[in-house]
Design a protein around this motif. Sequence first.
Motif: not given
Length: 390
Positions: A311-322
């Motif tokens: 699973p893609l880890p939960g990070t702020a970086s992934h969250a904001l790009r999503q």
Amino acid sequence: MHILILGAGYAGLRAALDLAEAKRAGELGEVTVTLVDRNDYHQVITWLHEVAAASVAPDKARIPLEQLLGAGGVAFHQATVRGIAPREQRVLLADSEALSYDRLVVALGSITAWPPIEGLREHALPMRWWDEAVRLREAVLHNFALAAEMEDEAERKRLLTLVVAGGGYTGCQLAGEMAHWVPELADHFGLSLLELTLRQIEARERLMPGWDERLADKAERILRRKGVQILLNSPLERLDAQTMTLKGKNPMPYGLLIWAGGVQAPPLLKDSGFTTGVQGRAEVDAYLRAKEYPDVFVIGDASLWMEGDKPLPGTASHALRQGEYVARMIRRQIQGKGLADYEPTNLGLMVSLGGSDGVGIALGIPLSGVTAGILKEGIESWYLSTIGAD
Ligand SMILES: Cc1cc2nc3c(=O)[nH]c(=O)nc-3n(C[C@H](O)[C@H](O)[C@H](O)COP(=O)(O)OP(=O)(O)OC[C@H]3O[C@@H](n4cnc5c(N)ncnc54)[C@H](O)[C@@H]3O)c2cc1C
């Protein structure tokens, strides 16, 4: 058309700001955008360990949404989401209120996961939200103040024993930050450094399981150098008000135990009928839409995107790009264009370890020490500028 965004965190706020900008530019026509959050502020979660250890002022990590949404284009509704009725396109809020939608963006983040460890929920302190970080900071101060008045040496040492349970990057960041603060507190309260214990416990054989091993080794070395006692292969079995028991060990006294042992998605996803997988996160298709509901996007920590079998880890970086991606896709839908596959950008992860120290991987390059710490500070300033909070 009504676009409803649930959660004003990294993912939801980004989506809201991008859609608001498109609306102000006249690209969305008659569309209305509503952002819902139970708080009227955006939480800078990547600073919470610093709030807890008094290196960042609490109010800096809590930015009023009124300020961030001031340019217009999005309405804010403060409410707690209780459930989603995806077949009826309705979101159920506290106090029996409901909001209907044509497109829904679920960005409700994650919550602290509480495994069935005896006494854990009653006695441990979590640190997933801003108010919990503030409470933790107050609890540490309270223990030091009590210790300063305490004549009994064993009890004083117990009060001055802080335990960070969890060796993931959140636990490491907190341990690193506390390692700087507690000696200052000891000095302030006239306590001996020799009576302080800062301990980090991890069930598995290394820190930051799941992340690059070189990164984890560096983090471990830096934390030990700062005086953190790291106990690996040490699952927590039981907790009471004053002692913790690790597997195969006798009970050990502690003053405060912070639970940083993992997160899970909010149970309301499963309860609302979404298909969920690892950590209760909602399974999504190639466009981050909930499997059975093409009008519902799920992004950030609440979303389960698989990269191969991981699973893609939960990070702020992934969250904001999503958040950025989903705003772009909704704009395309409104303009009658097709959707483009979501492709995660792995920019890396920077972990701060107190002072200006840190470890991390930026664009595949491992970094440590002051370079990593300064880069993390730079990323955080950049983030604040992107949401208009600088
Ligand atoms: C202490 C700590 C440090 C971290 N440090 C880093 C780091 O250095 N780098 C990094 O990349 N990641 C870090 N992370 C992880 C990162 O913060 C998360 O991955 C990120 O916040 C996920 O963004 P999100 O938008 O999915 O959720 P969040 O940012 O958590 O936002 C969720 C929003 O939903 C709202 N909400 C939740 N439930 C409800 C409800 N029922 N009703 C109404 N509103 C609700 C919340 O108030 C919140 O505003 C850290 C996490 C923690 C806990």
